[in-house]
Scaffold this active site. Structure first.
Site, PDB file in Angstrom:
ATOM      1  N   GLY A 145       0.771  -1.235  -0.123  1.00 62.57           N
ATOM      2  CA  GLY A 145       0.165   0.015  -0.050  1.00 62.57           C
ATOM      3  C   GLY A 145       0.925   1.052   0.044  1.00 62.57           C
ATOM      4  CD  GLU A 149       3.776   3.309   5.256  1.00 67.58           C
ATOM      5  OE1 GLU A 149       4.593   2.941   5.667  1.00 67.58           O
ATOM      6  OE2 GLU A 149       2.839   2.486   4.854  1.00 67.58           O
ATOM      7  CD  GLU A 175       4.857  -2.801   8.789  1.00 64.64           C
ATOM      8  OE1 GLU A 175       3.912  -1.954   9.087  1.00 64.64           O
ATOM      9  OE2 GLU A 175       6.148  -2.580   8.055  1.00 64.64           O
TER      10      GLU A 175
HETATM   11  N1  BES Z   1       6.450  -1.629   5.711  1.00 59.95           N
HETATM   12  C1  BES Z   1       5.316  -1.572   5.091  1.00 59.95           C
HETATM   13  C2  BES Z   1       5.382  -1.946   3.599  1.00 59.95           C
HETATM   14  C3  BES Z   1       5.504  -3.169   3.297  1.00 59.95           C
HETATM   15  C4  BES Z   1       4.631  -4.072   3.068  1.00 59.95           C
HETATM   16  C5  BES Z   1       6.711  -3.503   2.959  1.00 59.95           C
HETATM   17  C6  BES Z   1       4.805  -5.265   2.808  1.00 59.95           C
HETATM   18  C7  BES Z   1       7.074  -4.918   2.432  1.00 59.95           C
HETATM   19  C8  BES Z   1       6.316  -5.893   2.314  1.00 59.95           C
HETATM   20  C9  BES Z   1       4.345  -0.434   5.283  1.00 59.95           C
HETATM   21  O1  BES Z   1       4.610   0.416   6.352  1.00 59.95           O
HETATM   22  C10 BES Z   1       2.914  -0.787   5.479  1.00 59.95           C
HETATM   23  O2  BES Z   1       2.458  -1.458   6.349  1.00 59.95           O
HETATM   24  N2  BES Z   1       2.183  -0.645   4.423  1.00 59.95           N
HETATM   25  C11 BES Z   1       0.718  -0.864   4.552  1.00 59.95           C
HETATM   26  C12 BES Z   1      -0.219   0.112   4.470  1.00 59.95           C
HETATM   27  C13 BES Z   1      -0.477   0.566   6.027  1.00 59.95           C
HETATM   28  C14 BES Z   1      -1.392   1.621   6.267  1.00 59.95           C
HETATM   29  C15 BES Z   1      -1.337  -0.851   6.606  1.00 59.95           C
HETATM   30  C16 BES Z   1       0.469  -1.695   3.150  1.00 59.95           C
HETATM   31  O3  BES Z   1       1.347  -1.745   2.349  1.00 59.95           O
HETATM   32  O4  BES Z   1      -0.470  -2.588   3.160  1.00 59.95           O
HETATM   33 ZN    ZN Z   2       3.901  -0.150   8.161  1.00 57.94          ZN
END
Ligand code: BES
Ligand code: ZN
Length: 978
Positions: free
Chosen positions: A381, A418, A440
């Protein structure tokens, strides 16, 4: 084998007799009864963990036990058991060869890839990295000068590198002019490493390793990749962007690609003259490239000490809107050219959010700028790269005319999430991916705090309960769940844990802890933690220690029971009135989706709070349940008063009330004197209990009917999720038509109240409620709604009356479900004309609502066409699984096109999501076997656990249907229509 704590690797042949894993006080170690002393893991003292435990006898019987070294309470001694294993991933990790008793082991164990972390003898301190992407040939070249400290003289340097060719490698020790070069460069594809073997040992001390390399700007949305966009004049163009988390920086440049191998980075990009070029830091120098008049060289300021997965570059064409936060940090939101307006909403949120976090953590944002940028092809996302946060377009851009309320809320949450990582994750980083949840789970909690601050009218905390909290309870009740802290090694396993447990259970247990210790101490603890570990790495225990120090409460002891054990408890409660007091008996046991399990002895330390009808929103009593059973007396309770556990639905447990207690609570649902989060919680618990066979499904249908007067969006949204589960269960049965009438009856009243047109002064939540209600009325066949949806679509297409963004999702799905090929063509046409990504995705997700098998098949084929971006394919296929026929066809399609899908996603979490969408909705045992058989022949390592969860869900559905089909059918056909 792999250590449960940080995933260092120990070479070990499994032993005869017993191996014990002892866990407690944050220590994990292995012991063999025949060894005199236990072999404590060396990283307890934070020293590099290397192989040290070796016993070479076989065959074996593996035996695990979980033994907190300080028992939690008298009954916790039961945790020392020979059958209970709260760390199933450890079991898996243990056995890389399984000579003796393969039949007694789950199938996945035998497939374990041996995994080792990088050696510690050479350490990077700075990367001077120069990269030159070629946006025509889709390649890049690079040169890096890595400052290293050689800790131990060695001739071999092992670092990570995948899909890169290395042309030259040289080493020069500090203060030496002589260089050591090597052409002995060996790649290990499985381990994703490269070994540079030098002709003689590199001496200890400082030195520089210089590498020249080249790679492809791939189309897999990982590493350094290309993304396609349309220029304002309609041409297809490409930009070059990065996505390094979790383990893909190694695809852009050879590096020590582990979160604890922090270093600084001096980035230089050589890019086309007319392109925007961004990296984590501000630009310090731009100059022409003498030999190439079409290029320029951009040099960025040195980054702070940070992990490789947070590095980022973007080279493309963008516009931006800019603001400054209260402390003068420059905030820019980069959008596609000509669309900078669409960045304004995110900018407003970001400019408020940075000072909010600064105040919350009492630590300023340390970089001079932060960019938020929308990337057209993006797998996740959003990604928290330090100073350069990348987003899917749908997670950043808001078009006031065409964006829904839901999209706005999503953007706010993602920005909040983020930006929280800029502190929690970037400044302080987990030591290994086992502790990913720290990142996370925490960000998934505080994003709500942030949105509640910026946009209080969203009542976002109530929404937390229906999304993260209940989602986590649902998954964590499965046998194939995993503990929050989970040993992982190989990148496939790391990908696998970006899941509901790390995110939503992580966020839920932090919310519970925050509530337990209070905001003031929580903030103090956060500040202690971030201050103590800034620019460093941590284990989960480090966070508990800081929060424990700030609050004076035994945080580690309590929280270990939630993060090291999988699952959660159900609290059985019964009550007796004694004079003016109510005496409650509370008993905890593990909640299992398949119903109570006699032999499970897990116990949790549960913060319990209790409310009554005289104090519905504030607890009248709180306690810490640290044993199996307890008795609590609540004073000043009248005989007719209700008493409820878990006000606010904050505790991560389910409650099973005695019949009398529940009877007293139900009227308080109906008259809404119970707060929304409590109404929602009771409903959700009852549903889960019915699904697990403890309560009757008919009873829950009756309880659902008590919600006809419900006014709260989130409560409806949660009910809807349960209705969807029932629909999946019943869609192949004779009583499905009656079930459709049941749902129509449930939603009719609220539908009439809300109507189609927004009322004066109505808010964000009303708009979202209207959307849910119309979707349900449309989906379940309410004729007036179907007619109105068709009418409004025609007006929208002809330009007579544009559909409000909040109505589009329900209208598209309704007309498609009840329409024909012509309707499908109309929607395809709308899709092709749409410019806003959100609108495209809205249509793409709806397409699968079509009912005719030929049309469903067309939708599935379309999902893999060039008109659908890879990141969205999964949702198109997922959209087709909302009907019985669709589920069947989608699963067949996934099997038929598996090779193509697998290549497209190269493993990764999108593939896991696809597997989940396409398999988990079945209700027959034979399907579970089919799914198992298919994945035996077509292994998908990053979706391994998802496959097991899906099969478990299928079997649970089958059992549920067998148990309750007849009574549900009786009820639905005889109930009085509302
Ligand atoms: N660090 C993650 C991005 C990520 C997700 C990297 C999966 C590698 C694999 C980012 O901080 C994140 O958690 N993004 C979420 C959105 C969030 C609002 C829950 C996502 O990508 O779903
Ligand atoms: Zn995250």
């Amino acid at each position: 084998m792999t250590c449960a704590r940080c995933c260092c690797v120990m070479h070990m042949l499994v032993v005869p007799g017993y191996v014990r894993i002892l866990t407690g006080l944050g220590k994990t170690y292995l012991r063999h009864p025949s060894l005199a002393s236990a072999c404590a893991l060396r990283h307890l003292t934070r020293q590099p963990a290397r192989p040290y435990f070796r016993v070479s006898q076989a065959p074996f019987l593996l035996h695990l036990a979980f033994v907190p070294s300080r028992p939690l309470g008298p009954s916790h001694s039961q945790l020392t058991t020979t059958t209970h294993c709260p760390l199933p991933r450890v079991t898996k990790a243990f056995i890389s060869t399984s000579p003796a008793r393969p039949d007694s082991l789950p199938s996945r164990m035998g497939q374990k890839k041996p995994f080792e972390r990088l050696p510690q003898d050479v350490n990077p301190t700075n990367y001077a990295l120069r990269l030159q992407p070629d946006l025509d040939k889709f390649t890049f070249t690079g040169k890096e000068v890595i400052s290293v400290q050689v800790q131990k003289a060695t001739g071999k340097v092992v670092l990570n590198s995948v899909d890169i060719t290395i042309a030259t490698a040289t080493f020069r020790a500090e203060n030496e002019t002589k260089e050591l070069s090597t052409s002995d460069i060996q790649f290990n594809k499985e381990n994703e490493t490269v070994t540079l073997s030098f002709p003689s040992d590199l001496p200890t001390g400082a030195g520089e390793l210089t590498l020249e390399f080249a790679g492809e700007l791939n189309d897999k949305m990982k590493g350094f990749y290309r993304s396609k966009y349309t220029s304002p004049d309609g041409q297809d163009r490409f930009c070059a962007v990065t996505q390094f988390e979790a383990t893909d920086a190694r695809r852009a440049f050879p590096c020590w690609d582990e979160p604890a191998r922090k270093a600084t980075f001096d980035v230089t990009l050589v890019v086309p003259k007319d392109r925007v070029a961004l990296s984590n830091m501000n630009v310090v120098e731009e100059k022409p490239v003498p030999s190439r008049s079409d290029l320029r060289e951009v040099r960025y300021a040195r980054t702070p000490v940070m992990s490789t997965y947070l590095l980022a570059f973007v080279v493309g064409e963008y516009d931006y809107v800019e603001g400054r936060d209260a402390d003068g940090v420059t905030v820019r939101v980069y959008t596609p050219v000509g669309k900078s307006e669409q960045g304004k909403f995110a900018l407003e949120v970001a400019v408020k959010t940075l000072p909010f976090y600064k105040e919350y953590f009492k630590i300023p944002y340390p970089l001079p700028k932060i960019d938020l940028i929308a990337i057209a092809d993006f797998a996740a996302g959003a990604m928290e790269n330090w100073g350069l946060v990348t987003y899917r377009e749908t997670a950043l851009l808001i078009d006031p005319e065409n964006s829904s309320s839901h999209a706005k809320q999503w953007v706010a949450l993602v920005v909040g999430h983020e930006l929280a990582h800029q502190w929690f994750g970037n400044l302080v980083t987990m030591e290994w991916w086992t502790h990913l949840w720290l990142n996370e789970g925490f960000a998934s909690w505080i994003e709500y705090l942030c949105v509640d601050f910026c946009l209080p009218e969203y009542d976002i905390w109530t929404q937390f309960v229906s999304t993260d909290y209940t989602g986590a309870l649902k998954l964590d009740a499965l046998k194939n769940s995993h503990p929050i802290e989970v040993p992982v090694g190989h990148p496939d396993e790391v990908d696998e844990i970006f899941d509901t447990i790390s995110y939503s259970k992580g966020a839920s247990v932090i919310r519970m802890l925050h509530d337990f210790i209070g905001d003031e101490d929580f903030r103090k603890g956060m500040n202690l933690y971030l201050t103590k570990f800034m620019y460093k790495n941590t284990f989960t225990e480090d966070l508990w220690a800081s929060l424990g120090e700030a609050s004076g409460k035994p945080v580690d002891k309590i929280m270990s029971t939630w993060t090291k054990q999988m699952g959660f408890p159900v609290l059985e409660v019964s009550a007796t009135q004694e004079g003016t007091s109510r005496v409650l008996k509370i008993k905890q046991s593990k909640f299992c989706a398949e119903g109570p399990s006699e032999d499970d002895s897990s116990l949790w330390m549960v913060p319990v709070s209790i409310s009554t009808s005289q104090s519905p929103a504030t607890a009248v009593k709180t306690l810490l349940l640290d044993q199996r059973e307890t008795t609590v007396t609540i004073d000043n309770v009248k005989p007719d008063d209700w008493v409820k556990l878990n006000p606010g639905t904050v505790g991560f447990y389910r409650t099973q009330y005695s019949a009398e207690m529940l009877d007293r609570l139900l009227p308080a649902i109906k008259d809404q004197s119970l707060p929304p989060r409590d109404r929602l919680g009771i409903q959700n618990d009852l549903f889960a209990l019915a699904k697990s066979g403890v309560a009757s499904t008919v009873d829950i249908l009756r309880v659902m009917e008590a919600f006809v007067n419900e006014s709260n969006y989130t409560v409806w949204s949660d009910l809807s999720a349960n209705i969807a589960s029932l629909a999946t269960l019943l869609s192949g049965t004779d009583c499905y038509p009656q079930f459709k009438l049941f749902v129509q009856d449930l939603f009719k009243l609220v539908g009439e109240k809300l109507g189609w047109e927004p009322k004066d002064g109505e808010g964000h939540l009303d708009a979202m409620l209207r959307s849910i209600v119309l979707s349900h009325l449309g989906k379940y066949g309410h004729q007036a709604t179907i007619a109105e949806a068709n009418q409004r679509l025609e007006e929208h297409i002809s330009g007579t009356r544009t559909l409000a963004a909040d109505l589009r999702g329900p209208v598209y799905a309704t007309v498609l479900r009840h329409g024909d090929e012509k309707t499908y063509e109309k929607l395809l046409d709308l899709l092709r004309k749409a410019d806003l990504h959100e609108e495209k995705v809205r249509i793409l997700r709806s397409l699968g609502s079509v009912s005719q098998p030929e049309l469903i098949q067309r939708v599935l084929e379309f999902a893999l066409s060039s008109e659908v971006r890879s990141q969205d394919t999964v949702f198109v296929i997922g959209g087709a699984t909302s009907s019985l026929k669709g589920r069947e066809l989608a699963w067949k399609f996934v099997q038929d096109r598996w090779d193509e899908l697998h290549t497209r996603y190269q493993g990764g979490f999108l593939l896991a999501r696809l597997v989940q969408f396409s398999t988990s909705g079945f209700v027959e045992e034979v399907r579970a076997r089919e799914v198992e058989d298919f994945f035996k022949l077509h292994p998908a390592p990053a979706a391994e656990r998802t496959v097991q969860q899906s099969c478990e869900n299928i079997r649970l559905n089958a059992a549920w249907l067998a148990r309750d089909a007849a009574s549900i059918s009786d009820y639905l056909s005889t109930r009085a229509r509302l």
